[in-house]
Design a protein around this motif. Structure first.
Motif, PDB file in Angstrom:
ATOM      1  N   ALA A  87       0.857  -1.182   0.000  1.00  0.00           N
ATOM      2  CA  ALA A  87       0.000   0.000   0.000  1.00  0.00           C
ATOM      3  C   ALA A  87       0.899   1.240   0.000  1.00  0.00           C
ATOM      4  O   ALA A  87       1.906   1.274   0.718  1.00  0.00           O
ATOM      5  N   PRO A  88       0.584   2.247  -0.790  1.00  0.00           N
ATOM      6  CA  PRO A  88       1.385   3.477  -0.755  1.00  0.00           C
ATOM      7  C   PRO A  88       1.371   4.091   0.647  1.00  0.00           C
ATOM      8  O   PRO A  88       0.395   3.953   1.384  1.00  0.00           O
ATOM      9  N   GLY A  89       2.480   4.738   0.997  1.00  0.00           N
ATOM     10  CA  GLY A  89       2.583   5.407   2.287  1.00  0.00           C
ATOM     11  C   GLY A  89       3.969   5.285   2.870  1.00  0.00           C
ATOM     12  O   GLY A  89       4.888   4.747   2.242  1.00  0.00           O
ATOM     13  N   PRO A  90       4.156   5.776   4.105  1.00  0.00           N
ATOM     14  CA  PRO A  90       5.461   5.709   4.765  1.00  0.00           C
ATOM     15  C   PRO A  90       5.707   4.332   5.392  1.00  0.00           C
ATOM     16  O   PRO A  90       4.779   3.708   5.908  1.00  0.00           O
ATOM     17  N   TYR A  91       6.960   3.907   5.325  1.00  0.00           N
ATOM     18  CA  TYR A  91       7.363   2.611   5.884  1.00  0.00           C
ATOM     19  C   TYR A  91       8.643   2.771   6.683  1.00  0.00           C
ATOM     20  O   TYR A  91       9.462   3.643   6.409  1.00  0.00           O
ATOM     21  N   ARG A  92       8.802   1.887   7.642  1.00  0.00           N
ATOM     22  CA  ARG A  92      10.029   1.782   8.421  1.00  0.00           C
ATOM     23  C   ARG A  92      10.734   0.518   7.955  1.00  0.00           C
ATOM     24  O   ARG A  92      10.101  -0.524   7.751  1.00  0.00           O
ATOM     25  N   LEU A  93      12.053   0.607   7.770  1.00  0.00           N
ATOM     26  CA  LEU A  93      12.869  -0.523   7.348  1.00  0.00           C
ATOM     27  C   LEU A  93      13.930  -0.774   8.398  1.00  0.00           C
ATOM     28  O   LEU A  93      14.700   0.120   8.735  1.00  0.00           O
ATOM     29  N   ARG A  94      13.958  -1.987   8.927  1.00  0.00           N
ATOM     30  CA  ARG A  94      15.019  -2.413   9.851  1.00  0.00           C
ATOM     31  C   ARG A  94      15.928  -3.359   9.095  1.00  0.00           C
ATOM     32  O   ARG A  94      15.484  -4.350   8.518  1.00  0.00           O
ATOM     33  N   VAL A  95      17.218  -3.038   9.085  1.00  0.00           N
ATOM     34  CA  VAL A  95      18.220  -3.857   8.413  1.00  0.00           C
ATOM     35  C   VAL A  95      19.117  -4.466   9.481  1.00  0.00           C
ATOM     36  O   VAL A  95      19.755  -3.747  10.247  1.00  0.00           O
ATOM     37  N   SER A  96      19.139  -5.798   9.529  1.00  0.00           N
ATOM     38  CA  SER A  96      19.986  -6.529  10.474  1.00  0.00           C
ATOM     39  C   SER A  96      21.060  -7.252   9.670  1.00  0.00           C
ATOM     40  O   SER A  96      20.758  -7.925   8.681  1.00  0.00           O
ATOM     41  N   TYR A  97      22.300  -7.087  10.088  1.00  0.00           N
ATOM     42  CA  TYR A  97      23.460  -7.606   9.366  1.00  0.00           C
ATOM     43  C   TYR A  97      24.138  -8.672  10.226  1.00  0.00           C
ATOM     44  O   TYR A  97      24.360  -8.447  11.420  1.00  0.00           O
ATOM     45  N   SER A  98      24.528  -9.792   9.628  1.00  0.00           N
ATOM     46  CA  SER A  98      25.312 -10.797  10.354  1.00  0.00           C
ATOM     47  C   SER A  98      26.459 -11.269   9.471  1.00  0.00           C
ATOM     48  O   SER A  98      26.444 -11.079   8.254  1.00  0.00           O
ATOM     49  N   GLY A  99      27.453 -11.876  10.107  1.00  0.00           N
ATOM     50  CA  GLY A  99      28.601 -12.411   9.387  1.00  0.00           C
ATOM     51  C   GLY A  99      29.498 -11.358   8.767  1.00  0.00           C
ATOM     52  O   GLY A  99      30.228 -11.647   7.824  1.00  0.00           O
ATOM     53  N   LEU A 100      29.485 -10.152   9.318  1.00  0.00           N
ATOM     54  CA  LEU A 100      30.278  -9.068   8.725  1.00  0.00           C
ATOM     55  C   LEU A 100      31.782  -9.314   8.808  1.00  0.00           C
ATOM     56  O   LEU A 100      32.533  -8.768   8.013  1.00  0.00           O
ATOM     57  N   ASP A 101      32.212 -10.128   9.757  1.00  0.00           N
ATOM     58  CA  ASP A 101      33.637 -10.426   9.914  1.00  0.00           C
ATOM     59  C   ASP A 101      34.009 -11.807   9.376  1.00  0.00           C
ATOM     60  O   ASP A 101      35.038 -12.367   9.757  1.00  0.00           O
ATOM     61  N   SER A 102      33.190 -12.366   8.489  1.00  0.00           N
ATOM     62  CA  SER A 102      33.409 -13.741   8.033  1.00  0.00           C
ATOM     63  C   SER A 102      34.022 -13.841   6.636  1.00  0.00           C
ATOM     64  O   SER A 102      34.055 -14.911   6.067  1.00  0.00           O
ATOM     65  N   LEU A 103      34.529 -12.740   6.112  1.00  0.00           N
ATOM     66  CA  LEU A 103      35.030 -12.753   4.739  1.00  0.00           C
ATOM     67  C   LEU A 103      36.322 -13.536   4.587  1.00  0.00           C
ATOM     68  O   LEU A 103      37.184 -13.528   5.465  1.00  0.00           O
ATOM     69  N   SER A 104      36.466 -14.147   3.411  1.00  0.00           N
ATOM     70  CA  SER A 104      37.720 -14.803   3.062  1.00  0.00           C
ATOM     71  C   SER A 104      38.775 -13.727   2.817  1.00  0.00           C
ATOM     72  O   SER A 104      38.453 -12.545   2.674  1.00  0.00           O
ATOM     73  N   GLU A 105      40.037 -14.136   2.748  1.00  0.00           N
ATOM     74  CA  GLU A 105      41.124 -13.164   2.551  1.00  0.00           C
ATOM     75  C   GLU A 105      40.948 -12.344   1.283  1.00  0.00           C
ATOM     76  O   GLU A 105      41.265 -11.160   1.260  1.00  0.00           O
ATOM     77  N   ASP A 106      40.439 -12.974   0.224  1.00  0.00           N
ATOM     78  CA  ASP A 106      40.258 -12.240  -1.030  1.00  0.00           C
ATOM     79  C   ASP A 106      38.958 -11.430  -1.065  1.00  0.00           C
ATOM     80  O   ASP A 106      38.693 -10.715  -2.029  1.00  0.00           O
ATOM     81  N   GLY A 107      38.124 -11.532  -0.015  1.00  0.00           N
ATOM     82  CA  GLY A 107      36.895 -10.756   0.079  1.00  0.00           C
ATOM     83  C   GLY A 107      35.762 -11.236  -0.811  1.00  0.00           C
ATOM     84  O   GLY A 107      34.730 -10.577  -0.920  1.00  0.00           O
ATOM     85  N   LEU A 108      35.943 -12.395  -1.442  1.00  0.00           N
ATOM     86  CA  LEU A 108      34.920 -12.890  -2.368  1.00  0.00           C
ATOM     87  C   LEU A 108      33.889 -13.795  -1.707  1.00  0.00           C
ATOM     88  O   LEU A 108      32.753 -13.879  -2.164  1.00  0.00           O
ATOM     89  N   ASP A 109      34.300 -14.497  -0.665  1.00  0.00           N
ATOM     90  CA  ASP A 109      33.409 -15.433   0.015  1.00  0.00           C
ATOM     91  C   ASP A 109      33.202 -14.993   1.456  1.00  0.00           C
ATOM     92  O   ASP A 109      34.077 -14.368   2.058  1.00  0.00           O
ATOM     93  N   GLY A 110      32.048 -15.354   2.002  1.00  0.00           N
ATOM     94  CA  GLY A 110      31.751 -15.028   3.383  1.00  0.00           C
ATOM     95  C   GLY A 110      30.373 -15.507   3.763  1.00  0.00           C
ATOM     96  O   GLY A 110      29.595 -15.962   2.919  1.00  0.00           O
ATOM     97  N   ASP A 111      30.080 -15.403   5.038  1.00  0.00           N
ATOM     98  CA  ASP A 111      28.779 -15.796   5.559  1.00  0.00           C
ATOM     99  C   ASP A 111      27.947 -14.574   5.923  1.00  0.00           C
ATOM    100  O   ASP A 111      27.068 -14.657   6.774  1.00  0.00           O
ATOM    101  N   ASP A 112      28.234 -13.441   5.297  1.00  0.00           N
ATOM    102  CA  ASP A 112      27.445 -12.246   5.571  1.00  0.00           C
ATOM    103  C   ASP A 112      26.010 -12.465   5.099  1.00  0.00           C
ATOM    104  O   ASP A 112      25.754 -13.168   4.122  1.00  0.00           O
ATOM    105  N   PHE A 113      25.074 -11.858   5.832  1.00  0.00           N
ATOM    106  CA  PHE A 113      23.645 -12.035   5.571  1.00  0.00           C
ATOM    107  C   PHE A 113      22.938 -10.739   5.944  1.00  0.00           C
ATOM    108  O   PHE A 113      23.312 -10.081   6.923  1.00  0.00           O
ATOM    109  N   TYR A 114      21.913 -10.396   5.181  1.00  0.00           N
ATOM    110  CA  TYR A 114      21.219  -9.122   5.342  1.00  0.00           C
ATOM    111  C   TYR A 114      19.720  -9.387   5.454  1.00  0.00           C
ATOM    112  O   TYR A 114      19.087  -9.834   4.495  1.00  0.00           O
ATOM    113  N   ARG A 115      19.175  -9.138   6.665  1.00  0.00           N
ATOM    114  CA  ARG A 115      17.735  -9.315   6.892  1.00  0.00           C
ATOM    115  C   ARG A 115      17.053  -7.950   6.877  1.00  0.00           C
ATOM    116  O   ARG A 115      17.477  -7.038   7.589  1.00  0.00           O
ATOM    117  N   LEU A 116      16.017  -7.834   6.075  1.00  0.00           N
ATOM    118  CA  LEU A 116      15.252  -6.600   5.960  1.00  0.00           C
ATOM    119  C   LEU A 116      13.851  -6.856   6.502  1.00  0.00           C
ATOM    120  O   LEU A 116      13.190  -7.807   6.079  1.00  0.00           O
TER     121      LEU A 116
END
Length: 160
Positions: free
Chosen positions: A110-139
């Motif tokens: 429905a049109p109108g104002p919304y609140r968005l909560r973004v929860s981040y996990s696995g931010l420190d799980s990246l491989s050395e080359d930065g290509l792989d990781g267990d990062d996850f983004y819940r909206l």
């Protein structure tokens, strides 16, 4: 907490970001990605939100639509931000910044104002080359009056 809709995606986070936006929005995020926004991993416009990522690759994203504000469960997350935006067209799109809008995942709201909560996990799980990781983004998205951006849980070692 009633979940009205849920979508799970792999979003190409080119330039370390992706967007949740009113499908008709055309906002310039250049000025919105301030140093603070980059640190927080979030930048909010009027009708769209830029979500920062720790990888420049496809990342897992889960979006749930709620009737009301979801319960707090911050302990299991590395970082939690909240912001508002307005849906004018009645549909939102979830896409990477270099993705083509016609191919973006969409949800009708429905049109109108919304609140968005973004929860981040696995931010420190990246491989050395930065290509792989267990990062996850819940909206989590729900109808709510417009309010400012706020960080509900800061990353460990945040510089603010």
């Amino acid at each position: 907490m009633t979940i009205e809709a849920q979508i799970v995606l792999a979003v190409f986070a080119d330039y370390f970001q992706f967007f949740v936006q009113d499908e008709a929005a055309n906002e310039d995020f250049g000025p919105l990605w301030t140093d603070e926004a980059v640190e927080r991993l979030i930048a909010a416009g009027d009708c769209s939100v830029g979500i920062g990522t720790v990888r420049n690759m496809s990342v897992p994203v889960a979006l749930t639509i709620h009737a009301d504000e979801p319960e707090d469960d911050f302990d299991e997350w590395d970082l939690v931000n909240e912001c508002s935006f307005t849906v004018r067209s009645g549909r939102i799109a979830i896409l990477g910044c270099t993705d083509a809008l016609p191919e973006a995942a969409r949800i009708s709201l429905a049109p109108g104002p919304y609140r968005l909560r973004v929860s981040y996990s696995g931010l420190d799980s990246l491989s050395e080359d930065g290509l792989d990781g267990d990062d996850f983004y819940r909206l989590q998205l729900w109808p709510a009056p417009l309010a400012g951006l706020r960080t509900l849980k800061e990353k460990a070692g945040a510089s603010r």
